[in-house]
Design a protein around this motif. Structure first.
Motif, mmCIF file in Angstrom:
data_model
loop_
_atom_site.group_PDB
_atom_site.id
_atom_site.type_symbol
_atom_site.label_atom_id
_atom_site.label_comp_id
_atom_site.label_asym_id
_atom_site.label_seq_id
_atom_site.Cartn_x
_atom_site.Cartn_y
_atom_site.Cartn_z
ATOM 1 N N LEU A 115 31.809 43.315 40.658
ATOM 2 C CA LEU A 115 33.212 43.703 40.826
ATOM 3 C C LEU A 115 34.058 43.248 39.644
ATOM 4 O O LEU A 115 34.985 43.944 39.224
ATOM 5 C CB LEU A 115 33.780 43.095 42.114
ATOM 6 N N ARG A 116 33.727 42.077 39.101
ATOM 7 C CA ARG A 116 34.504 41.523 37.983
ATOM 8 C C ARG A 116 34.159 42.196 36.651
ATOM 9 O O ARG A 116 35.055 42.661 35.932
ATOM 10 C CB ARG A 116 34.236 40.019 37.885
ATOM 11 N N ASP A 117 32.863 42.263 36.334
ATOM 12 C CA ASP A 117 32.453 42.680 34.995
ATOM 13 C C ASP A 117 32.298 44.185 34.834
ATOM 14 O O ASP A 117 32.606 44.733 33.772
ATOM 15 C CB ASP A 117 31.135 42.003 34.622
ATOM 16 N N SER A 118 31.802 44.850 35.859
ATOM 17 C CA SER A 118 31.547 46.289 35.744
ATOM 18 C C SER A 118 32.686 47.132 36.291
ATOM 19 O O SER A 118 33.082 48.125 35.681
ATOM 20 C CB SER A 118 30.245 46.650 36.473
ATOM 21 N N MET A 119 33.214 46.737 37.429
ATOM 22 C CA MET A 119 34.269 47.528 38.071
ATOM 23 C C MET A 119 35.673 47.087 37.675
ATOM 24 O O MET A 119 36.645 47.793 37.945
ATOM 25 C CB MET A 119 34.113 47.466 39.595
ATOM 26 N N LYS A 120 35.779 45.891 37.075
ATOM 27 C CA LYS A 120 37.082 45.353 36.638
ATOM 28 C C LYS A 120 38.068 45.255 37.805
ATOM 29 O O LYS A 120 39.279 45.357 37.623
ATOM 30 C CB LYS A 120 37.696 46.215 35.518
ATOM 31 N N LEU A 121 37.533 45.022 38.981
ATOM 32 C CA LEU A 121 38.383 44.950 40.176
ATOM 33 C C LEU A 121 39.062 43.590 40.290
ATOM 34 O O LEU A 121 40.141 43.459 40.872
ATOM 35 C CB LEU A 121 37.534 45.222 41.420
ATOM 36 N N ILE A 122 38.409 42.561 39.749
ATOM 37 C CA ILE A 122 38.974 41.213 39.727
ATOM 38 C C ILE A 122 38.830 40.649 38.323
ATOM 39 O O ILE A 122 37.974 41.081 37.550
ATOM 40 C CB ILE A 122 38.285 40.278 40.747
ATOM 41 N N ALA A 123 39.684 39.667 38.018
ATOM 42 C CA ALA A 123 39.613 39.031 36.696
ATOM 43 C C ALA A 123 38.671 37.838 36.712
ATOM 44 O O ALA A 123 38.026 37.519 35.719
ATOM 45 C CB ALA A 123 41.005 38.589 36.258
ATOM 46 N N LYS A 124 38.614 37.162 37.847
ATOM 47 C CA LYS A 124 37.726 36.005 37.989
ATOM 48 C C LYS A 124 37.262 35.921 39.442
ATOM 49 O O LYS A 124 37.902 36.463 40.350
ATOM 50 C CB LYS A 124 38.437 34.717 37.568
ATOM 51 N N ALA A 125 36.138 35.249 39.650
ATOM 52 C CA ALA A 125 35.526 35.207 40.981
ATOM 53 C C ALA A 125 36.472 34.629 42.025
ATOM 54 O O ALA A 125 36.470 35.050 43.188
ATOM 55 C CB ALA A 125 34.227 34.406 40.929
ATOM 56 N N SER A 126 37.297 33.681 41.617
ATOM 57 C CA SER A 126 38.201 33.035 42.575
ATOM 58 C C SER A 126 39.274 33.988 43.098
ATOM 59 O O SER A 126 39.958 33.686 44.082
ATOM 60 C CB SER A 126 38.863 31.811 41.938
ATOM 61 N N ASP A 127 39.432 35.164 42.462
ATOM 62 C CA ASP A 127 40.397 36.157 42.954
ATOM 63 C C ASP A 127 39.950 36.772 44.277
ATOM 64 O O ASP A 127 40.752 37.398 44.975
ATOM 65 C CB ASP A 127 40.583 37.288 41.934
ATOM 66 N N MET A 128 38.672 36.623 44.619
ATOM 67 C CA MET A 128 38.144 37.263 45.818
ATOM 68 C C MET A 128 38.852 36.805 47.083
ATOM 69 O O MET A 128 39.148 37.619 47.970
ATOM 70 C CB MET A 128 36.645 36.996 45.939
ATOM 71 N N ASP A 129 39.157 35.525 47.179
ATOM 72 C CA ASP A 129 39.810 35.013 48.383
ATOM 73 C C ASP A 129 41.196 35.626 48.559
ATOM 74 O O ASP A 129 41.572 36.042 49.662
ATOM 75 C CB ASP A 129 39.928 33.491 48.322
ATOM 76 N N LYS A 130 41.935 35.694 47.467
ATOM 77 C CA LYS A 130 43.296 36.233 47.542
ATOM 78 C C LYS A 130 43.278 37.700 47.956
ATOM 79 O O LYS A 130 44.042 38.131 48.830
ATOM 80 C CB LYS A 130 43.986 36.076 46.183
ATOM 81 N N LEU A 131 42.382 38.479 47.347
ATOM 82 C CA LEU A 131 42.306 39.900 47.664
ATOM 83 C C LEU A 131 41.833 40.133 49.094
ATOM 84 O O LEU A 131 42.456 40.856 49.862
ATOM 85 C CB LEU A 131 41.344 40.608 46.697
ATOM 86 N N SER A 132 40.712 39.499 49.440
ATOM 87 C CA SER A 132 40.099 39.785 50.739
ATOM 88 C C SER A 132 40.919 39.255 51.911
ATOM 89 O O SER A 132 40.865 39.810 53.006
ATOM 90 C CB SER A 132 38.684 39.216 50.791
ATOM 91 N N SER A 133 41.695 38.208 51.694
ATOM 92 C CA SER A 133 42.501 37.651 52.790
ATOM 93 C C SER A 133 43.819 38.401 52.989
ATOM 94 O O SER A 133 44.522 38.179 53.978
ATOM 95 C CB SER A 133 42.794 36.166 52.530
ATOM 96 N N SER A 134 44.139 39.320 52.066
ATOM 97 C CA SER A 134 45.402 40.057 52.187
ATOM 98 C C SER A 134 45.284 41.256 53.129
ATOM 99 O O SER A 134 46.272 41.933 53.404
ATOM 100 C CB SER A 134 45.879 40.516 50.800
ATOM 101 N N VAL A 135 44.072 41.532 53.595
ATOM 102 C CA VAL A 135 43.857 42.591 54.597
ATOM 103 C C VAL A 135 43.094 41.985 55.770
ATOM 104 O O VAL A 135 42.308 41.055 55.602
ATOM 105 C CB VAL A 135 43.076 43.790 54.009
ATOM 106 N N LYS A 136 43.322 42.537 56.966
ATOM 107 C CA LYS A 136 42.691 41.933 58.151
ATOM 108 C C LYS A 136 41.271 42.427 58.380
ATOM 109 O O LYS A 136 40.520 41.841 59.157
ATOM 110 C CB LYS A 136 43.548 42.186 59.396
ATOM 111 N N ASP A 137 40.911 43.528 57.716
ATOM 112 C CA ASP A 137 39.544 44.047 57.814
ATOM 113 C C ASP A 137 39.272 44.914 56.587
ATOM 114 O O ASP A 137 40.091 44.966 55.666
ATOM 115 C CB ASP A 137 39.329 44.830 59.116
ATOM 116 N N THR A 138 38.157 45.612 56.582
ATOM 117 C CA THR A 138 37.786 46.414 55.411
ATOM 118 C C THR A 138 38.304 47.849 55.493
ATOM 119 O O THR A 138 38.000 48.657 54.614
ATOM 120 C CB THR A 138 36.252 46.470 55.258
ATOM 121 N N GLY A 139 39.054 48.169 56.542
ATOM 122 C CA GLY A 139 39.521 49.536 56.694
ATOM 123 C C GLY A 139 38.377 50.521 56.911
ATOM 124 O O GLY A 139 38.465 51.686 56.517
#
Length: 536
Positions: free
Chosen positions: A338-362
């Motif tokens: 997600l970080r290196d190929s998809m550029k979805l996050i800048a660093k691994a620690s961003d995962m908590d902030k992103l994933s906790s901002s939604v209550k499920d995966t939709g």
């Protein structure tokens, strides 16, 4: 004075680096040193190490950690014993007369030996292996029953076969009875105890159980397997337990200190997490993930393709403890993708902030089958899959689906282990880089339906070898056969994650995951027109 304190040391030799850690009686790290060593990739699928470079890095780590310990006012002699833990299966060949490596070590994940595996499997099916009383091993399943492991590029006997076939130096040494074989633990102990002058040639039962030459019930080298592979018995190290005094260091700042514990890295993490009772399990979440489930003194044959391995032997006169082992090929590497190929996050620690901002995966499921699926699905033709996407889907949903994928895969392996062992999991002990994510651990507890326990000090692999070494000499009253003697070890700051969702919601999510997995299966076996090509 502080120098009157007592400590135990641990050499942790991984795939890319070596470390030396010094622990006190409650497993606080008092001093440590770490250094990487070179990696060699001469051809696609090849991965090699230079044995001398590993040894040199280990010795520098010992010197640096002791220097730090002495700077704190402690004497080097306050380290009373040393344990060793190592990358498993990596194969080293050296000369009995010179003590020098005959070629580079072939690393555990090296895949050059696929042709050797095919040849051996064909010979096994056509000729079999005569065991005793006229009985034969005629299939891979029979081989697994004896060794706990299948014919695979991973295991040491296959790598050594390739060495003998392709390196004249190794072939001649074997022919002339000069060859010594071992895994990384064997090589380190040999050199730390004097090398060609006085070094001992040993391997502990956990590393021996990864060679394809070891009878896991009798705890001895199998003569029929030696004959099958064509190896002379003289090349083999002496098999020892995981916890006993083997010899003393002959040189350096820790001269005279006993080496008293040896254990393969994943088994070490099981011990370090104090999973010492049947039904207790750990997961090390790294690039991939390694799960081990303690089955006690029982050898449990898996119906789900899991490996049966020796977890540890707590002394030369003690019965061995066994474990079931399962691997997940894509764990932390999916976050890296997600970080290196998809550029979805800048660093691994961003995962908590992103994933906790939604209550499920939709409704999104991510099956990260980048190199197929391992246990319990066993589909090398499976491909990565993101499914359930809609106009509603956001990066946050995909981030959460990635953490959920790690948890689903873990649950699948643990359910297979529970079925094989006939027991339920009470809690899961965890370590490894992904455990830094609180969100990932809460998702694991929710999806798994069990408690997840994460220690504050997560150097579980090094700690496992230290516990076995300390237990061998009775240091701090430690005794790995009596878990109550370790009740103060690495408990400060432990964090528990308990399920917060209902059983009904968990079952619904699990059903969705299994539907997604089914859709990912068999993709690579289909025609190429279904996959995009850069050259098209």
């Amino acid at each position: 004075m502080s120098e009157q304190q007592e400590f135990v040391g641990a050499i942790d030799c991984g795939t890319t680096s070596a470390r030396f850690l010094v622990f006190n009686d409650v497993a606080e790290v008092i001093a440590e040193a770490q250094e990487e060593f070179p990696q060699y990739y001469p051809h696609p699928g090849w991965h090699e190490h230079e044995p001398d470079e590993i040894q040199e890095v280990v010795e520098r780590c010992l010197e640096e950690a002791v220097r730090k310990l002495e700077a704190m006012g402690h004497a080097a002699k306050s380290i009373k014993a040393i344990g060793i833990t190592n990358q498993r299966e990596t194969t080293v060949a050296w000369d009995r007369e010179t003590g020098k490596a005959l070629c580079k070590a072939i690393v555990w994940d090296d895949s050059r030996t696929r042709g050797v595996v095919n040849t051996l499997e064909r010979r096994l099916n056509e000729q079999g292996i005569k065991v005793h009383d006229g009985k034969h091993i005629n299939s891979v399943d029979d081989l697994i029953a004896l060794t706990g492991t299948p014919l695979s590029t991973y295991f040491s006997a296959v790598k050594l076969t390739w060495m003998i076939e392709h390196y004249e130096e190794v072939k001649n040494a074997h022919k002339e009875d000069r060859l010594l074989f071992g895994t990384v633990d064997s090589w380190l102990v040999y050199n730390l105890t004097g090398g060609v002058k006085s070094g001992i040639h040993i391997i502990d039962v956990t590393n021996a159980s990864r060679t394809l030459l070891f009878d896991i019930r009798k705890l001895q080298w199998s003569a029929p397997l030696l004959e099958f592979f064509g190896f002379h018995r003289s090349i083999l190290p002496k098999i020892v337990s995981s916890s006993e005094v083997y010899a003393e260091m002959v040189d350096g700042p820790l001269k005279g200190v006993p080496i008293a514990g040896i254990v393969g890295d994943q088994q070490a993490a099981l011990v370090g997490n104090k999973c010492l009772e049947p039904g207790q399990a750990k997961n090390t979440y790294g690039t991939g993930a390694f799960l081990l489930w303690n089955t006690g003194e029982e050898v449990v044959k898996s119906d789900h393709g899991l490996i049966t391995t020796v977890a540890y032997q707590p002394g030369p006169n003690s019965n061995p403890i066994y474990a079931l082992e399962g691997s997940i090929s894509t764990c932390g590497s999916s976050i890296k993708w997600l970080r290196d190929s998809m550029k979805l996050i800048a660093k691994a620690s961003d995962m908590d902030k992103l994933s906790s901002s939604v209550k499920d995966t939709g409704g999104v499921y991510f099956v990260p089958a980048f190199s197929g699926l391992l246990a319990p699905y066993w589909d090398s033709s499976a491909a990565g899959l993101l499914i359930g996407l809609s106009a509603y889907t956001t990066p946050e949903h995909i981030a959460r689906a990635t953490l959920e994928a790690i948890a689903y895969q873990t649950k699948a392996v643990l359910e297979a282990m529970a079925q094989d062992h006939g027991a339920d999991l009470d809690h899961l002990a965890v370590d490894g880089g992904v455990t830094n994510s609180n969100m990932a651990m809460q998702i694991q507890a929710d999806i798994g339906g069990f408690e997840v326990i994460r220690p504050l000090m997560r150097e579980s692999t090094a700690l496992g070898s230290a516990l076995l070494a300390g237990s061998a000499i009775g240091l701090f009253g430690w005794d790995v056969t009596r878990p109550e003697t370790l009740k103060r070890v690495n408990t400060q700051g432990n964090q528990s994650f308990k399920p917060k969702i209902s059983a009904e919601e968990r079952a619904k999510m699990w059903a969705g995951w299994n539907r997604a997995v089914e859709r990912s299966k068999g993709w690579e076996a289909d025609d190429d027109s279904r996959r995009g090509r850069d050259s098209v």
